[in-house]
Design a protein around this motif. Structure first.
Motif, PDB file in Angstrom:
ATOM      1  N   ARG A  17     -10.876 -36.895  38.342  1.00 48.77           N
ATOM      2  CA  ARG A  17     -10.772 -35.737  39.227  1.00 48.77           C
ATOM      3  C   ARG A  17     -10.036 -34.586  38.537  1.00 48.77           C
ATOM      4  N   ALA A  18      -8.899 -34.902  37.918  1.00 49.88           N
ATOM      5  CA  ALA A  18      -8.117 -33.868  37.234  1.00 49.88           C
ATOM      6  C   ALA A  18      -8.903 -33.273  36.065  1.00 49.88           C
ATOM      7  N   ALA A  19      -9.594 -34.127  35.313  1.00 53.74           N
ATOM      8  CA  ALA A  19     -10.400 -33.648  34.186  1.00 53.74           C
ATOM      9  C   ALA A  19     -11.505 -32.714  34.672  1.00 53.74           C
ATOM     10  N   ALA A  20     -12.138 -33.072  35.779  1.00 55.17           N
ATOM     11  CA  ALA A  20     -13.212 -32.239  36.331  1.00 55.17           C
ATOM     12  C   ALA A  20     -12.684 -30.870  36.759  1.00 55.17           C
ATOM     13  N   ILE A  21     -11.525 -30.844  37.377  1.00 54.96           N
ATOM     14  CA  ILE A  21     -10.926 -29.582  37.807  1.00 54.96           C
ATOM     15  C   ILE A  21     -10.543 -28.742  36.592  1.00 54.96           C
ATOM     16  N   PHE A  22      -9.987 -29.389  35.571  1.00 56.06           N
ATOM     17  CA  PHE A  22      -9.615 -28.677  34.348  1.00 56.06           C
ATOM     18  C   PHE A  22     -10.848 -28.045  33.701  1.00 56.06           C
ATOM     19  N   VAL A  23     -11.916 -28.824  33.570  1.00 54.78           N
ATOM     20  CA  VAL A  23     -13.152 -28.340  32.945  1.00 54.78           C
ATOM     21  C   VAL A  23     -13.753 -27.191  33.743  1.00 54.78           C
ATOM     22  N   ARG A  24     -13.777 -27.339  35.061  1.00 52.30           N
ATOM     23  CA  ARG A  24     -14.326 -26.273  35.909  1.00 52.30           C
ATOM     24  C   ARG A  24     -13.539 -24.979  35.704  1.00 52.30           C
ATOM     25  N   THR A  25     -12.231 -25.073  35.600  1.00 51.54           N
ATOM     26  CA  THR A  25     -11.400 -23.891  35.383  1.00 51.54           C
ATOM     27  C   THR A  25     -11.600 -23.340  33.970  1.00 51.54           C
ATOM     28  N   ALA A  26     -11.616 -24.214  32.966  1.00 48.64           N
ATOM     29  CA  ALA A  26     -11.792 -23.779  31.570  1.00 48.64           C
ATOM     30  C   ALA A  26     -13.112 -23.054  31.363  1.00 48.64           C
ATOM     31  N   ASN A  27     -14.139 -23.486  32.062  1.00 49.38           N
ATOM     32  CA  ASN A  27     -15.461 -22.872  31.909  1.00 49.38           C
ATOM     33  C   ASN A  27     -15.565 -21.477  32.503  1.00 49.38           C
ATOM     34  N   ARG A  28     -14.532 -21.012  33.164  1.00 49.88           N
ATOM     35  CA  ARG A  28     -14.509 -19.633  33.676  1.00 49.88           C
ATOM     36  C   ARG A  28     -14.243 -18.629  32.558  1.00 49.88           C
ATOM     37  N   HIS A  38      -1.745 -37.116  21.722  1.00 49.27           N
ATOM     38  CA  HIS A  38      -1.698 -38.278  20.821  1.00 49.27           C
ATOM     39  C   HIS A  38      -2.286 -37.965  19.444  1.00 49.27           C
ATOM     40  N   GLY A  39      -2.270 -36.711  19.033  1.00 48.56           N
ATOM     41  CA  GLY A  39      -2.821 -36.350  17.738  1.00 48.56           C
ATOM     42  C   GLY A  39      -4.325 -36.133  17.734  1.00 48.56           C
ATOM     43  N   ASP A  40      -4.967 -36.344  18.899  1.00 49.29           N
ATOM     44  CA  ASP A  40      -6.406 -36.115  19.027  1.00 49.29           C
ATOM     45  C   ASP A  40      -6.653 -34.782  19.704  1.00 49.29           C
ATOM     46  N   SER A  41      -7.697 -34.102  19.277  1.00 48.22           N
ATOM     47  CA  SER A  41      -8.043 -32.794  19.819  1.00 48.22           C
ATOM     48  C   SER A  41      -9.481 -32.822  20.325  1.00 48.22           C
ATOM     49  N   VAL A  42      -9.690 -32.292  21.549  1.00 49.75           N
ATOM     50  CA  VAL A  42     -11.027 -32.291  22.146  1.00 49.75           C
ATOM     51  C   VAL A  42     -11.347 -30.930  22.753  1.00 49.75           C
ATOM     52  N   ASN A  43     -12.622 -30.700  22.976  1.00 51.95           N
ATOM     53  CA  ASN A  43     -13.103 -29.497  23.655  1.00 51.95           C
ATOM     54  C   ASN A  43     -12.608 -29.530  25.095  1.00 51.95           C
ATOM     55  N   GLY A  44     -11.873 -28.512  25.503  1.00 50.99           N
ATOM     56  CA  GLY A  44     -11.330 -28.437  26.851  1.00 50.99           C
ATOM     57  C   GLY A  44     -12.369 -28.145  27.918  1.00 50.99           C
ATOM     58  N   LYS A  45     -13.617 -27.955  27.495  1.00 52.35           N
ATOM     59  CA  LYS A  45     -14.689 -27.711  28.451  1.00 52.35           C
ATOM     60  C   LYS A  45     -15.591 -28.939  28.575  1.00 52.35           C
ATOM     61  N   SER A  46     -15.136 -30.075  28.022  1.00 53.17           N
ATOM     62  CA  SER A  46     -15.899 -31.321  28.049  1.00 53.17           C
ATOM     63  C   SER A  46     -15.150 -32.387  28.832  1.00 53.17           C
ATOM     64  N   GLU A  72      -5.162 -15.145  29.381  1.00 52.61           N
ATOM     65  CA  GLU A  72      -5.463 -15.428  30.787  1.00 52.61           C
ATOM     66  C   GLU A  72      -5.868 -16.890  30.968  1.00 52.61           C
ATOM     67  N   ALA A  73      -6.673 -17.396  30.050  1.00 50.01           N
ATOM     68  CA  ALA A  73      -7.108 -18.794  30.118  1.00 50.01           C
ATOM     69  C   ALA A  73      -5.912 -19.728  30.043  1.00 50.01           C
ATOM     70  N   ILE A  74      -5.040 -19.516  29.058  1.00 54.31           N
ATOM     71  CA  ILE A  74      -3.859 -20.372  28.904  1.00 54.31           C
ATOM     72  C   ILE A  74      -2.970 -20.296  30.129  1.00 54.31           C
ATOM     73  N   ASP A  75      -2.699 -19.087  30.602  1.00 60.32           N
ATOM     74  CA  ASP A  75      -1.830 -18.925  31.772  1.00 60.32           C
ATOM     75  C   ASP A  75      -2.367 -19.704  32.965  1.00 60.32           C
ATOM     76  N   ASN A  76      -3.662 -19.591  33.221  1.00 61.70           N
ATOM     77  CA  ASN A  76      -4.247 -20.257  34.386  1.00 61.70           C
ATOM     78  C   ASN A  76      -4.346 -21.767  34.206  1.00 61.70           C
ATOM     79  N   LEU A  77      -4.665 -22.227  33.010  1.00 59.18           N
ATOM     80  CA  LEU A  77      -4.773 -23.669  32.780  1.00 59.18           C
ATOM     81  C   LEU A  77      -3.402 -24.345  32.809  1.00 59.18           C
ATOM     82  N   VAL A  78      -2.389 -23.703  32.253  1.00 62.43           N
ATOM     83  CA  VAL A  78      -1.029 -24.248  32.315  1.00 62.43           C
ATOM     84  C   VAL A  78      -0.566 -24.305  33.768  1.00 62.43           C
TER      85      VAL A  78
END
Length: 88
Positions: A17-28, A38-46, A72-78
């Motif tokens: 649920r949290a991942a879905a909300i994050f992705v929906r917001t990031a895609n704006r 943990h040292g891993d990096s991923v696409n925040g829209k996936s 704006e993206a960082i401010d809203n996602l944080v």
């Protein structure tokens, strides 16, 4: 590029649920969004990428944005993470 680190304070961390909300917001945003834990990096829209991080309650994640609307993206996602994935 703008990067901020934030602590996951919601009970379940980056679950479905949290991942879905994050992705929906990031895609704006047009900026590239990256999430790191943990040292891993991923696409925040996936959603699959975010869930693969396995980030749980109490852990820190870094959110990066690179592009015309990066601040704006960082401010809203944080804010979203700090509000336990309850969007306004």
């Amino acid at each position: 590029m703008v990067t901020k680190t934030v602590k996951l304070t919601n009970e379940d961390g980056l679950h479905a649920r949290a991942a879905a909300i994050f992705v929906r917001t990031a895609n704006r945003y047009t900026s590239e969004i990256t999430l790191e834990a943990h040292g891993d990096s991923v696409n925040g829209k996936s959603i699959i990428g975010i869930m693969s991080l396995g980030a749980f309650h109490g852990e820190e994640v870094s959110i990066s944005a690179n592009g015309v609307d990066e601040q704006e993206a960082i401010d809203n996602l944080v804010e979203l993470v700090e509000n336990n994935f309850i969007s306004s």
